[in-house]
Scaffold this motif. Structure first.
Motif, short mmCIF file in Angstrom:
data_model
loop_
_atom_site.label_atom_id
_atom_site.label_comp_id
_atom_site.label_asym_id
_atom_site.label_seq_id
_atom_site.Cartn_x
_atom_site.Cartn_y
_atom_site.Cartn_z
N GLN A 211 0.82 -1.21 0.00
CA GLN A 211 0.00 0.00 0.00
C GLN A 211 0.86 1.26 0.00
N VAL A 212 1.91 1.27 0.79
CA VAL A 212 2.81 2.43 0.83
C VAL A 212 3.50 2.61 -0.51
N GLN A 213 3.97 1.51 -1.10
CA GLN A 213 4.63 1.60 -2.40
C GLN A 213 3.65 2.08 -3.48
N ARG A 214 2.41 1.62 -3.40
CA ARG A 214 1.43 1.99 -4.42
C ARG A 214 0.96 3.44 -4.28
N TRP A 215 0.65 3.84 -3.05
CA TRP A 215 0.04 5.16 -2.84
C TRP A 215 1.02 6.21 -2.33
N GLY A 216 2.09 5.79 -1.70
CA GLY A 216 3.08 6.73 -1.15
C GLY A 216 2.73 7.16 0.26
N SER A 217 3.75 7.38 1.07
CA SER A 217 3.53 7.78 2.46
C SER A 217 2.98 9.20 2.56
N ASP A 218 3.25 10.04 1.56
CA ASP A 218 2.69 11.39 1.57
C ASP A 218 1.17 11.35 1.42
N HIS A 219 0.67 10.31 0.76
CA HIS A 219 -0.78 10.12 0.62
C HIS A 219 -1.39 9.90 2.01
N ASP A 220 -0.75 9.07 2.83
CA ASP A 220 -1.23 8.82 4.19
C ASP A 220 -1.14 10.08 5.04
N ALA A 221 -0.13 10.87 4.83
CA ALA A 221 0.07 12.09 5.63
C ALA A 221 -1.05 13.10 5.41
N ARG A 222 -1.72 13.03 4.26
CA ARG A 222 -2.80 13.97 3.97
C ARG A 222 -4.17 13.46 4.42
N LYS A 223 -4.27 12.21 4.88
CA LYS A 223 -5.57 11.64 5.23
C LYS A 223 -6.07 12.15 6.58
N SER A 224 -7.37 12.35 6.64
CA SER A 224 -8.01 12.66 7.93
C SER A 224 -8.42 11.33 8.57
#
Length: 132
Positions: free
Chosen positions: A64-77
């Protein structure tokens, strides 16, 4: 004698792979081994593991991290995480009800991997807050 030593060093530099690797320049063999290792690791990350739950969660979380990127998680509420968990949980339930238990197991793992990644992100945010 000096010219001979210099030309011998130059010859070794141009032709002798161990000498090249000794000074830190990657050889084609080293590059091939590195590329093979990257391919091996990508094969693991991109191949779902349904039998071993704990191993599957770790692999899926990294996928999931490789697919979406950790910056994607950082923006999630928090509600983005909640919605995604509900979406994946619904997919697990639907597969279970349809009798597709392998797919249901995969979605159980992907839901759990999502929670692992949420936990990692929550830990980062808690640490950042305490460092203020």
């Amino acid at each position: 004698m000096i010219d001979h030593c210099l030309s011998e060093r130059l010859r070794r530099f141009m032709t002798d792979k161990p000498f090249i690797s000794d000074i830190g320049i990657p050889t084609s063999e080293m590059m091939k081994k590195a590329a093979d290792e990257i391919d091996r690791l990508n094969d693991i990350i991109n191949s779902p593991e349904n039998s071993d739950f704990i191993k599957g969660v770790s692999i899926e979380a990294e996928h999931q991290v490789q697919r979406w990127g950790s910056d994607h998680d950082a923006r999630k509420s928090g509600f983005d995480w909640f919605w995604t968990l509900g979406f994946l949980g619904q997919k697990a339930a639907a597969a279970f009800e349809a009798g597709d238990y392998e797919k249901a197991k995969h979605h159980c793992i992907s839901s759990s991997a999502l929670m692992k990644n949420m936990h990692i992100e929550a830990s980062k945010r808690a640490s950042a807050r305490s460092n203020r």
